[in-house]
Design a protein around this motif. Structure first.
Motif, mmCIF file in Angstrom:
data_model
loop_
_atom_site.group_PDB
_atom_site.id
_atom_site.type_symbol
_atom_site.label_atom_id
_atom_site.label_comp_id
_atom_site.label_asym_id
_atom_site.label_seq_id
_atom_site.Cartn_x
_atom_site.Cartn_y
_atom_site.Cartn_z
ATOM 1 N N TRP A 191 0.639 -1.361 -0.428
ATOM 2 C CA TRP A 191 0.007 0.208 0.272
ATOM 3 C C TRP A 191 0.896 1.403 0.023
ATOM 4 O O TRP A 191 2.081 1.334 0.686
ATOM 5 N N ILE A 192 0.888 2.137 -0.877
ATOM 6 C CA ILE A 192 1.510 2.972 -1.158
ATOM 7 C C ILE A 192 0.670 4.580 -0.738
ATOM 8 O O ILE A 192 -0.721 4.581 -1.620
ATOM 9 N N TRP A 193 1.040 5.657 -0.336
ATOM 10 C CA TRP A 193 0.430 6.926 0.514
ATOM 11 C C TRP A 193 1.060 7.769 -0.488
ATOM 12 O O TRP A 193 2.074 8.155 0.275
ATOM 13 N N ARG A 194 0.450 8.452 -0.901
ATOM 14 C CA ARG A 194 0.875 9.385 -1.518
ATOM 15 C C ARG A 194 0.099 11.035 -1.543
ATOM 16 O O ARG A 194 -0.709 10.977 -1.939
ATOM 17 N N PRO A 195 0.652 12.092 -0.366
ATOM 18 C CA PRO A 195 0.021 12.966 0.094
ATOM 19 C C PRO A 195 -0.154 14.096 -1.496
ATOM 20 O O PRO A 195 0.331 13.969 -2.387
ATOM 21 N N LEU A 196 -1.507 14.715 -1.467
ATOM 22 C CA LEU A 196 -2.011 16.022 -2.338
ATOM 23 C C LEU A 196 -1.326 16.878 -2.277
ATOM 24 O O LEU A 196 -1.238 17.143 -1.023
ATOM 25 N N ARG A 197 -0.326 17.566 -3.188
ATOM 26 C CA ARG A 197 -0.508 18.972 -2.888
ATOM 27 C C ARG A 197 -1.493 20.002 -3.935
ATOM 28 O O ARG A 197 -1.648 19.477 -4.627
#
Length: 528
Positions: A308-314
């Protein structure tokens, strides 16, 4: 690239206070059925195969970009005048069972009329336009509106939050955009039927030109919607099966007919807004008094290997496209993870109960990648986030393909990943407050909170937990890990240094020996 104005969409969505296709992988389209056994003609029931035939016939004809001209009075409607036109609920074309249907009036920015049909006893019947269906409020027209005007879209109401209520459950309005809700949720992000050349100068916005809506006494909780897609590069047939509940589920099946070669198709696209998050330095400075402004705060990916990979938005200062190679993808979604009202302080827009949409492919979609497009935006009124999966090899023209997937509308997304999750991300200078440490050029400290999974158990003996951090370019100069009792988890500090002007991708996860305890946090950064 044009941005969809969310103020218009949001308020237009809230103007008032079949033969099932089996799930299948990305594959060549199946042949049409040859008929019933024994040579008897099949019963004349309208279903998905009829939409597939229409899409095939449409693809064989030259694309017609002409759009029926609306009366000038409808073209001149401003936002407030359009919002004043309301469908009369008592005029619903569906009157049996729990569902009720309402139509959207064409006009304002919704200039392309669509045909809306209902299916009863297997027979599809178009809904004729009539001014008697609408309350026009203050909107007045000098001439009568034509009887063949059509509609801009539709929405279905259902007793979602109360057994005796009629809550808006799903809306289709504009291009191929649609939104649906689970119990206790408020509209936020949108889904789309298909993305075409997203991020490029030749981006297309396909549209649904016709809909067929079916509800059944045998399955009163389920609504089936068929749709015919069209654009210069592609036609398509879609089937949407919606089951409402605490977690509403949309089953989507599509057969696509490419009209051109070398077209980048984005499958299961999701569109959202991110303007301000917990790290207020991550986007454009704002004087807004509300601490955070976003429909979604991260892209979550479930890989073929189970990671599982979490990429915060910006909200970047300029358009940014991030690519994640993801062959045989298990799932992805735009997630609203922060559910704390204090972090938004908005009594009207209710950001804390906006849904997460998570896409789960049926079957193996093969080799491809997830693309995440992040656009600069001046405020929270425009959708500036797009995520989708695209195949490595663009499907050739004349070769139809089929695929299917599920979209889940969630409030609590903890069940998506059993591991510890990222709950906060910040960045700052890599030194202690008040310290005389010298900060190297191109250095930054990233602070990540992990919680959930087995972290509360391991926090009883923090020495058993380690951090694994890396950077695609430059170097990780220091890591610090400490328990965070406020979240029953851990806080990780990752110091990174790269040459000014260069970009890097930083990743980190927690583990106890060989056991991985958390999802992988992934953050892009350009050194200043």
């Amino acid at each position: 690239m044009p941005q969809i104005d969310r103020r218009f969409l949001l308020n237009a969505f809230a103007l008032s206070g079949a033969a099932a296709l089996a799930p299948r992988a990305l594959s060549p389209a199946a042949a049409e059925p040859s008929g019933a056994a024994g040579g008897r003609p099949p019963a004349p029931r309208f279903g998905f195969d009829d939409v597939v035939k229409r899409a095939r016939d449409l693809a064989a004809a030259p694309y017609d970009a002409a759009m029926p001209k609306l009366p000038e009075a409808l073209n001149r409607l401003d936002f407030d005048a359009y919002r004043d036109i309301r469908f009369k609920p008592e005029k619903s074309p569906i009157t049996s069972g729990p569902y009720r249907l309402q139509l959207f009036h064409p006009g304002f920015i919704y200039k392309r009329p669509v045909v809306v049909n209902t299916i009863r006893d297997g027979i599809a019947t178009p809904i004729p336009f009539s001014t008697s269906l609408f309350d026009y409020g203050r909107a007045k027209f000098e001439k009568n509106l034509p009887v063949n005007l059509g509609f801009a879209g539709f929405r279905l109401h259902y007793p979602l939050n109360s057994p005796h209520g009629q809550d808006e459950l799903v809306s289709f309005l504009g291009a191929t955009y649609f939104r649906f809700l689970g119990r206790g949720q408020s509209y936020g992000l949108s889904a789309r039927g298909l993305a075409v050349n997203t991020g490029g100068d030749d981006e297309e916005f396909p549209y649904f030109r016709e809909f067929w809506i079916e509800t059944s006494a045998k399955q009163p909780e389920k609504a089936t919607i068929f749709a015919l897609l069209d654009s210069a590069s592609v036609t398509g047939a879609y089937q949407f099966e919606l089951t409402p509940g605490d977690e509403s589920v949309m089953e989507v099946a599509a057969t696509i007919f490419p009209r051109r070669d070398n077209v980048k198709f984005g499958l299961a696209p999701l569109t959202s807004m991110f303007f301000l998050g917990e790290d207020r330095n991550s986007g454009k400075p704002s004087d807004d008094w509300r601490p955070e402004l976003h429909d979604s705060d991260g892209l979550l990916m479930h890989t073929a290997t189970g990671e599982w990979i979490w990429r915060p938005l910006r909200a970047p200062r300029v358009m940014a496209m991030s690519t994640f190679p993801q062959d045989h993808i298990k799932g992805f979604g735009l997630v609203q993870r922060d559910r704390n009202f204090d972090h938004y302080q908005d009594l009207e827009l209710l950001y804390e109960i906006r849904p997460t949409y998570f896409v789960e492919p049926h079957g193996d979609w093969g080799e491809g990648r997830i693309e995440l497009l992040e656009l600069a935006t001046k405020d929270e009124t425009a959708d500036n986030i797009v995520a989708y999966w695209t195949p490595t090899t663009p499907p050739p023209s004349g070769k139809p393909f089929s695929y299917s997937y599920r979209i889940r509308a969630l409030l609590e997304a903890a069940d998506l990943s059993p591991a510890g999750r990222v709950v906060n991300t910040w960045k700052t200078w890599p030194k202690a407050l008040g310290s005389n440490e010298t900060v190297d050029v191109g250095s930054r400290r990233f602070i990540v909170d992990f919680a959930g999974g087995d972290l509360a158990f391991y926090a009883q003996d923090p020495s058993t937990v380690q951090i694994n951090a890396s950077a695609s370019l430059g170097k990780v100069t220091r890591t610090i890990l400490m328990p965070n009792p406020h979240i029953k988890g851990f806080r990780a500090f990752v110091d990174v240094q790269v040459e000014p002007g260069q970009s890097t991708n930083i990743s980190a996860f927690l583990h106890a020996g060989p056991k991985k305890l958390t999802e992988t946090w992934l953050e892009p950064w350009i050194a200043e």
